[in-house]
Design a protein around this motif. Structure first.
Motif, mmCIF file in Angstrom:
data_model
loop_
_atom_site.group_PDB
_atom_site.id
_atom_site.type_symbol
_atom_site.label_atom_id
_atom_site.label_comp_id
_atom_site.label_asym_id
_atom_site.label_seq_id
_atom_site.Cartn_x
_atom_site.Cartn_y
_atom_site.Cartn_z
ATOM 1 N N GLY A 41 17.473 84.560 100.072
ATOM 2 C CA GLY A 41 17.437 84.781 98.521
ATOM 3 C C GLY A 41 17.357 86.353 98.479
ATOM 4 O O GLY A 41 17.387 86.577 99.293
ATOM 5 N N GLU A 42 17.802 85.771 97.033
ATOM 6 C CA GLU A 42 16.767 87.405 96.067
ATOM 7 C C GLU A 42 16.141 87.457 95.620
ATOM 8 O O GLU A 42 16.039 88.436 94.753
ATOM 9 N N ASP A 43 14.618 86.607 96.094
ATOM 10 C CA ASP A 43 14.121 86.532 95.400
ATOM 11 C C ASP A 43 12.570 86.758 96.326
ATOM 12 O O ASP A 43 12.583 86.451 97.566
ATOM 13 N N ASP A 44 11.128 87.100 96.397
ATOM 14 C CA ASP A 44 10.202 86.837 97.054
ATOM 15 C C ASP A 44 9.183 85.525 96.762
ATOM 16 O O ASP A 44 10.345 85.016 96.378
ATOM 17 N N VAL A 45 9.302 84.783 98.924
ATOM 18 C CA VAL A 45 8.832 83.414 98.084
ATOM 19 C C VAL A 45 7.044 83.192 98.988
ATOM 20 O O VAL A 45 6.577 83.277 99.506
ATOM 21 N N ASP A 46 6.547 82.448 97.852
ATOM 22 C CA ASP A 46 5.188 82.360 98.375
ATOM 23 C C ASP A 46 5.399 80.624 99.196
ATOM 24 O O ASP A 46 5.485 80.393 98.337
ATOM 25 N N VAL A 47 4.708 81.376 100.581
ATOM 26 C CA VAL A 47 4.572 80.089 101.079
ATOM 27 C C VAL A 47 3.173 79.787 102.074
ATOM 28 O O VAL A 47 2.910 78.996 102.485
ATOM 29 N N ASP A 67 -3.172 81.102 102.860
ATOM 30 C CA ASP A 67 -2.552 81.440 101.297
ATOM 31 C C ASP A 67 -2.749 83.430 101.631
ATOM 32 O O ASP A 67 -2.885 84.192 102.071
ATOM 33 N N GLY A 68 -1.299 83.401 100.871
ATOM 34 C CA GLY A 68 -1.044 84.786 100.705
ATOM 35 C C GLY A 68 -0.048 85.028 100.729
ATOM 36 O O GLY A 68 -0.055 86.422 100.615
ATOM 37 N N THR A 69 0.887 83.941 101.996
ATOM 38 C CA THR A 69 1.075 85.036 102.478
ATOM 39 C C THR A 69 2.689 84.564 101.752
ATOM 40 O O THR A 69 3.073 83.893 101.258
ATOM 41 N N ILE A 70 3.801 85.881 101.481
ATOM 42 C CA ILE A 70 4.561 85.788 100.789
ATOM 43 C C ILE A 70 6.246 86.288 101.861
ATOM 44 O O ILE A 70 5.001 87.521 102.396
ATOM 45 N N TYR A 76 11.455 88.349 107.013
ATOM 46 C CA TYR A 76 10.750 87.559 107.703
ATOM 47 C C TYR A 76 9.419 86.843 108.561
ATOM 48 O O TYR A 76 8.490 88.030 107.509
ATOM 49 N N PHE A 77 9.031 85.801 109.069
ATOM 50 C CA PHE A 77 7.900 85.075 108.787
ATOM 51 C C PHE A 77 7.660 85.005 110.087
ATOM 52 O O PHE A 77 8.785 84.048 110.441
ATOM 53 N N VAL A 78 7.059 85.394 110.925
ATOM 54 C CA VAL A 78 7.142 84.241 112.733
ATOM 55 C C VAL A 78 5.869 83.015 112.842
ATOM 56 O O VAL A 78 4.444 83.815 112.312
#
Length: 151
Positions: A41-47, A67-70, A76-78
């Motif tokens: 997407g075009e926006d950051d996502v708080d996961v 918590d706090g993972t954006i 990418y996030f692994v």
């Protein structure tokens, strides 16, 4: 009208932008299983509070996201599994948000190669809900999936 509101709500939280992008089910040697997420997407996502799981009944490997993972836009996030997990080589990967909504899910995959090859979406981040979205490729954790020629 309700359908349109649901789409707007999903877009607002960015859930529709998140995909499971690469999966390592059978790492080389005694390596740890991992799953790469991609924010197309075009926006950051708080996961924060989201969970990635590898499901192969009766086994279920959970990878909770801190918590706090954006994940930034186009980032990418692994998520890494536990070193104590057994050597299951198959499974379906599921991504669930903090509200319990299933954001993405793969088909059942088997990787019996015990190598540094993974299943990745190709083209990178494209999700058409088809098995053909996935290709066996050289691992690229945290970066764009690229097809490489096997020697």
């Amino acid at each position: 009208m309700i359908f349109a509101l649901c789409i707007v709500a999903l877009s607002a939280i960015g859930a529709s932008a998140m995909v499971i992008n690469e999966v390592e089910l059978n790492p080389l040697g005694n390596g740890t299983k991992w799953v790469e997420l991609y924010n197309n997407g075009e926006d950051d996502v708080d996961v924060s509070g989201w969970v990635v799981s590898i499901v192969n009944p009766p086994w279920n490997g959970l990878m909770p996201i801190r918590d706090g993972t954006i994940i930034p836009a186009k980032g990418y996030f692994v998520a890494e599994g536990s070193a104590q997990w057994g050597q299951e080589e198959s499974g379906t990967v599921v991504l669930v948000n903090a509200s319990g909504f299933k954001v993405d899910e793969t088909h059942f995959m088997t990787d019996d190669g015990d190598s540094d090859f993974t299943f990745g979406r190709y083209p990178n981040g494209v999700d058409t809900d088809q098995k053909s979205d996935w290709k066996l490729m050289k691992a690229t954790p945290g970066s764009e999936n690229l097809l490489s020629i096997r020697a």
